[in-house]
Design a protein around this motif. Structure first.
Motif, PDB file in Angstrom:
ATOM      1  N   GLU A  82      29.562  19.635  50.468  1.00 50.73           N
ATOM      2  CA  GLU A  82      29.727  20.848  49.667  1.00 50.73           C
ATOM      3  C   GLU A  82      30.793  21.767  50.287  1.00 50.73           C
ATOM      4  O   GLU A  82      31.629  22.336  49.592  1.00 50.73           O
ATOM      5  CB  GLU A  82      28.397  21.599  49.553  1.00 50.73           C
ATOM      6  N   LEU A  83      30.770  21.890  51.580  1.00 49.23           N
ATOM      7  CA  LEU A  83      31.746  22.719  52.287  1.00 49.23           C
ATOM      8  C   LEU A  83      33.166  22.193  52.071  1.00 49.23           C
ATOM      9  O   LEU A  83      34.096  22.962  51.788  1.00 49.23           O
ATOM     10  CB  LEU A  83      31.418  22.768  53.771  1.00 49.23           C
ATOM     11  N   LYS A  84      33.347  20.893  52.173  1.00 44.17           N
ATOM     12  CA  LYS A  84      34.666  20.295  51.957  1.00 44.17           C
ATOM     13  C   LYS A  84      35.120  20.474  50.515  1.00 44.17           C
ATOM     14  O   LYS A  84      36.286  20.753  50.252  1.00 44.17           O
ATOM     15  CB  LYS A  84      34.649  18.801  52.303  1.00 44.17           C
ATOM     16  N   ALA A  85      34.198  20.281  49.574  1.00 41.12           N
ATOM     17  CA  ALA A  85      34.544  20.465  48.159  1.00 41.12           C
ATOM     18  C   ALA A  85      34.936  21.911  47.897  1.00 41.12           C
ATOM     19  O   ALA A  85      35.892  22.186  47.168  1.00 41.12           O
ATOM     20  CB  ALA A  85      33.376  20.051  47.274  1.00 41.12           C
ATOM     21  N   THR A  86      34.217  22.827  48.485  1.00 41.88           N
ATOM     22  CA  THR A  86      34.536  24.247  48.318  1.00 41.88           C
ATOM     23  C   THR A  86      35.938  24.539  48.841  1.00 41.88           C
ATOM     24  O   THR A  86      36.720  25.243  48.200  1.00 41.88           O
ATOM     25  CB  THR A  86      33.521  25.105  49.087  1.00 41.88           C
ATOM     26  N   ARG A  93      30.028  28.100  44.209  1.00 38.71           N
ATOM     27  CA  ARG A  93      28.808  28.216  43.410  1.00 38.71           C
ATOM     28  C   ARG A  93      28.846  29.507  42.595  1.00 38.71           C
ATOM     29  O   ARG A  93      29.496  30.473  42.987  1.00 38.71           O
ATOM     30  CB  ARG A  93      27.588  28.241  44.323  1.00 38.71           C
ATOM     31  N   ALA A  94      28.127  29.470  41.523  1.00 43.38           N
ATOM     32  CA  ALA A  94      28.052  30.677  40.689  1.00 43.38           C
ATOM     33  C   ALA A  94      27.384  31.791  41.487  1.00 43.38           C
ATOM     34  O   ALA A  94      26.362  31.588  42.138  1.00 43.38           O
ATOM     35  CB  ALA A  94      27.261  30.391  39.412  1.00 43.38           C
TER      36      ALA A  94
END
Length: 106
Positions: A82-86, A93-94
């Motif tokens: 998730e951190l890498k995708a961010t 995230r909303a």
């Protein structure tokens, strides 16, 4: 009288032989040193190249270890994924806040 003359000539010839032998030994020694210098220089060059190659190998192995660790983290850790995708895909995230800093080049 002839005997003294022959003895004198023998001493002169003997001294000349010693001088010639010493000069030949000096020339031989200089030849050995002259042939060793280029090899010594080449040895230093090869040792320098070896040190550079070993340093490059160390950097490559460190990069490999980092990539393997990152791969395993992406594969097994959802929080890291998730951190890498961010970060890479510019997603969030909303309701979450994203802070971006511009780098200034000096």
């Amino acid at each position: 009288m002839k005997l003294k003359r022959l003895e004198a000539q023998t001493r002169v010839i003997s001294a000349a032989n010693r001088i010639i032998f010493a000069v030949m030994g000096l020339i031989l020694g200089m030849a050995v040193v002259a042939t060793a210098l280029p090899q010594q220089r080449r040895l230093k060059d090869l040792e320098f190249k070896l040190a550079q190659t070993l340093e490059a190998e160390k950097r490559v192995l460190a990069e490999k270890d980092y990539r393997e660790t990152e791969y395993l983290a992406l594969k097994e850790d959802p929080a890291f994924l998730e951190l890498k995708a961010t970060d890479r895909l510019n997603l969030h995230r909303a309701g979450g806040k994203v802070y971006r800093f511009k780098r200034t080049h000096d």
